[in-house]
Design a protein around this motif. Structure first.
Motif, PDB file in Angstrom:
ATOM      1  N   GLY A   1       0.793  -1.228   0.000  1.00  0.00           N
ATOM      2  CA  GLY A   1       0.000   0.000   0.000  1.00  0.00           C
ATOM      3  C   GLY A   1       0.819   1.269   0.000  1.00  0.00           C
ATOM      4  O   GLY A   1       1.971   1.317  -0.419  1.00  0.00           O
ATOM      5  N   GLY A   2       0.183   2.325   0.528  1.00  0.00           N
ATOM      6  CA  GLY A   2       0.822   3.623   0.613  1.00  0.00           C
ATOM      7  C   GLY A   2       0.183   4.430   1.723  1.00  0.00           C
ATOM      8  O   GLY A   2      -0.865   4.083   2.247  1.00  0.00           O
ATOM      9  N   GLY A   3       0.831   5.498   2.124  1.00  0.00           N
ATOM     10  CA  GLY A   3       0.302   6.388   3.158  1.00  0.00           C
ATOM     11  C   GLY A   3       0.166   5.700   4.504  1.00  0.00           C
ATOM     12  O   GLY A   3       1.024   4.934   4.921  1.00  0.00           O
ATOM     13  N   THR A   4      -0.964   5.962   5.169  1.00  0.00           N
ATOM     14  CA  THR A   4      -1.212   5.420   6.502  1.00  0.00           C
ATOM     15  C   THR A   4      -1.309   3.896   6.483  1.00  0.00           C
ATOM     16  O   THR A   4      -0.831   3.225   7.390  1.00  0.00           O
ATOM     17  CB  THR A   4      -2.508   6.010   7.092  1.00  0.00           C
ATOM     18  N   GLY A   5      -1.931   3.349   5.448  1.00  0.00           N
ATOM     19  CA  GLY A   5      -2.050   1.891   5.335  1.00  0.00           C
ATOM     20  C   GLY A   5      -0.687   1.219   5.279  1.00  0.00           C
ATOM     21  O   GLY A   5      -0.473   0.154   5.859  1.00  0.00           O
ATOM     22  N   ARG A   6       0.223   1.852   4.585  1.00  0.00           N
ATOM     23  CA  ARG A   6       1.584   1.313   4.491  1.00  0.00           C
ATOM     24  C   ARG A   6       2.275   1.347   5.860  1.00  0.00           C
ATOM     25  O   ARG A   6       2.947   0.406   6.252  1.00  0.00           O
ATOM     26  CB  ARG A   6       2.389   2.122   3.477  1.00  0.00           C
ATOM     27  N   ASP A   7       2.090   2.460   6.575  1.00  0.00           N
ATOM     28  CA  ASP A   7       2.694   2.586   7.910  1.00  0.00           C
ATOM     29  C   ASP A   7       2.170   1.510   8.849  1.00  0.00           C
ATOM     30  O   ASP A   7       2.922   0.896   9.607  1.00  0.00           O
ATOM     31  CB  ASP A   7       2.422   3.973   8.492  1.00  0.00           C
ATOM     32  N   VAL A   8       0.861   1.275   8.808  1.00  0.00           N
ATOM     33  CA  VAL A   8       0.252   0.235   9.650  1.00  0.00           C
ATOM     34  C   VAL A   8       0.794  -1.133   9.243  1.00  0.00           C
ATOM     35  O   VAL A   8       1.122  -1.969  10.105  1.00  0.00           O
ATOM     36  CB  VAL A   8      -1.291   0.288   9.546  1.00  0.00           C
ATOM     37  N   ALA A   9       0.905  -1.387   7.944  1.00  0.00           N
ATOM     38  CA  ALA A   9       1.437  -2.667   7.460  1.00  0.00           C
ATOM     39  C   ALA A   9       2.875  -2.871   7.930  1.00  0.00           C
ATOM     40  O   ALA A   9       3.279  -3.988   8.275  1.00  0.00           O
ATOM     41  CB  ALA A   9       1.360  -2.729   5.937  1.00  0.00           C
ATOM     42  N   MET A  10       3.654  -1.794   7.980  1.00  0.00           N
ATOM     43  CA  MET A  10       5.049  -1.903   8.430  1.00  0.00           C
ATOM     44  C   MET A  10       5.106  -2.267   9.914  1.00  0.00           C
ATOM     45  O   MET A  10       5.902  -3.116  10.320  1.00  0.00           O
ATOM     46  CB  MET A  10       5.787  -0.589   8.163  1.00  0.00           C
ATOM     47  N   VAL A  11       4.263  -1.632  10.723  1.00  0.00           N
ATOM     48  CA  VAL A  11       4.246  -1.935  12.163  1.00  0.00           C
ATOM     49  C   VAL A  11       3.794  -3.371  12.391  1.00  0.00           C
ATOM     50  O   VAL A  11       4.422  -4.131  13.148  1.00  0.00           O
ATOM     51  CB  VAL A  11       3.343  -0.937  12.925  1.00  0.00           C
ATOM     52  N   LEU A  12       2.689  -3.769  11.744  1.00  0.00           N
ATOM     53  CA  LEU A  12       2.190  -5.135  11.906  1.00  0.00           C
ATOM     54  C   LEU A  12       3.191  -6.156  11.374  1.00  0.00           C
ATOM     55  O   LEU A  12       3.363  -7.231  11.957  1.00  0.00           O
ATOM     56  CB  LEU A  12       0.835  -5.288  11.216  1.00  0.00           C
ATOM     57  N   GLY A  13       3.854  -5.836  10.269  1.00  0.00           N
ATOM     58  CA  GLY A  13       4.868  -6.739   9.722  1.00  0.00           C
ATOM     59  C   GLY A  13       6.034  -6.912  10.674  1.00  0.00           C
ATOM     60  O   GLY A  13       6.555  -8.013  10.847  1.00  0.00           O
ATOM     61  N   THR A  14       6.443  -5.823  11.313  1.00  0.00           N
ATOM     62  CA  THR A  14       7.550  -5.896  12.278  1.00  0.00           C
ATOM     63  C   THR A  14       7.182  -6.769  13.461  1.00  0.00           C
ATOM     64  O   THR A  14       7.943  -7.649  13.867  1.00  0.00           O
ATOM     65  CB  THR A  14       7.928  -4.481  12.766  1.00  0.00           C
ATOM     66  N   ILE A  15       6.003  -6.546  14.015  1.00  0.00           N
ATOM     67  CA  ILE A  15       5.569  -7.331  15.178  1.00  0.00           C
ATOM     68  C   ILE A  15       5.373  -8.794  14.800  1.00  0.00           C
ATOM     69  O   ILE A  15       5.858  -9.698  15.482  1.00  0.00           O
ATOM     70  CB  ILE A  15       4.280  -6.728  15.775  1.00  0.00           C
ATOM     71  N   GLY A  16       4.658  -9.032  13.692  1.00  0.00           N
ATOM     72  CA  GLY A  16       4.426 -10.413  13.251  1.00  0.00           C
ATOM     73  C   GLY A  16       5.715 -11.139  12.907  1.00  0.00           C
ATOM     74  O   GLY A  16       5.899 -12.310  13.251  1.00  0.00           O
ATOM     75  N   GLY A  17       6.632 -10.441  12.255  1.00  0.00           N
ATOM     76  CA  GLY A  17       7.918 -11.045  11.909  1.00  0.00           C
ATOM     77  C   GLY A  17       8.737 -11.373  13.139  1.00  0.00           C
ATOM     78  O   GLY A  17       9.393 -12.421  13.210  1.00  0.00           O
ATOM     79  N   ALA A  18       8.709 -10.500  14.147  1.00  0.00           N
ATOM     80  CA  ALA A  18       9.458 -10.751  15.383  1.00  0.00           C
ATOM     81  C   ALA A  18       8.917 -11.974  16.106  1.00  0.00           C
ATOM     82  O   ALA A  18       9.679 -12.837  16.563  1.00  0.00           O
ATOM     83  CB  ALA A  18       9.404  -9.527  16.287  1.00  0.00           C
ATOM     84  N   VAL A  19       7.600 -12.084  16.214  1.00  0.00           N
ATOM     85  CA  VAL A  19       6.992 -13.239  16.888  1.00  0.00           C
ATOM     86  C   VAL A  19       7.291 -14.525  16.118  1.00  0.00           C
ATOM     87  O   VAL A  19       7.683 -15.544  16.698  1.00  0.00           O
ATOM     88  CB  VAL A  19       5.469 -13.026  17.045  1.00  0.00           C
ATOM     89  N   THR A  20       7.124 -14.481  14.805  1.00  0.00           N
ATOM     90  CA  THR A  20       7.390 -15.668  13.977  1.00  0.00           C
ATOM     91  C   THR A  20       8.864 -16.067  14.030  1.00  0.00           C
ATOM     92  O   THR A  20       9.190 -17.243  14.172  1.00  0.00           O
ATOM     93  CB  THR A  20       6.966 -15.404  12.517  1.00  0.00           C
ATOM     94  N   GLY A  21       9.765 -15.098  13.933  1.00  0.00           N
ATOM     95  CA  GLY A  21      11.207 -15.393  13.987  1.00  0.00           C
ATOM     96  C   GLY A  21      11.611 -16.025  15.306  1.00  0.00           C
ATOM     97  O   GLY A  21      12.403 -16.974  15.349  1.00  0.00           O
TER      98      GLY A  21
END
Length: 149
Positions: free
Chosen positions: A73-93
């Motif tokens: 995405g882009g804008g706010t949706g992209r920012d939210v995706a980045m935060v969720l991706g970071t958290i999800g990636g940390a838990v999965t890793g």
């Protein structure tokens, strides 16, 4: 929410993950080790479960999740995706790292201290034998049995 606004929370998250890897207790006396002496009564071969993680899986997973989230995405949706991706990636890793840690061989060593108290220490295999005079250095999970010289 812009990427600049997310930089602070992301930096705080990464700092928290790195701080979780710290192995010393604040205020602890580094270098001071309690030493007790005794004689080995029994040695039993065991498997040591390797449940400790150093957080590397969480850090790598979080970084990969951040990268994938930035592609969405882009804008706010992209920012939210980045935060969720970071958290999800940390838990999965972290989960993947824990799952791939196989037990290691070890020994459960029972020592009768000079005051008559029995102490059990589990550690990596050594060349110790029953009846040998030894020292127990440290306490808790950090305790180690070493030969008396």
């Amino acid at each position: 929410m812009s990427l600049r606004k997310l930089a602070g929370p992301l930096l705080a998250l990464i700092t928290l993950l790195v701080a979780a890897c710290q192995t010393t207790t604040p205020g602890s006396m580094q270098g001071a080790v309690e030493v007790r002496s005794g004689v080995i009564e029994q040695i039993t071969d065991v498997q040591i479960s390797n449940t400790k993680t150093r957080g590397l899986g969480a850090v790598v997973g979080g970084a990969l999740g951040l990268g994938v989230g930035s592609l969405i995405g882009g804008g706010t949706g992209r920012d939210v995706a980045m935060v969720l991706g970071t958290i999800g990636g940390a838990v999965t890793g972290n989960t993947v790292q824990r799952r791939n840690q196989a037990p290691t061989p070890g020994q459960d060593i029972i020592v009768r201290l000079n005051n008559g108290v029995l102490v059990s220490v589990t550690q990596e295999p050594t060349n110790l034998r029953v009846g040998q005079k030894v020292f127990i250095q440290g306490q808790g999970e950090e305790a180690r049995v070493t030969p008396a010289q």
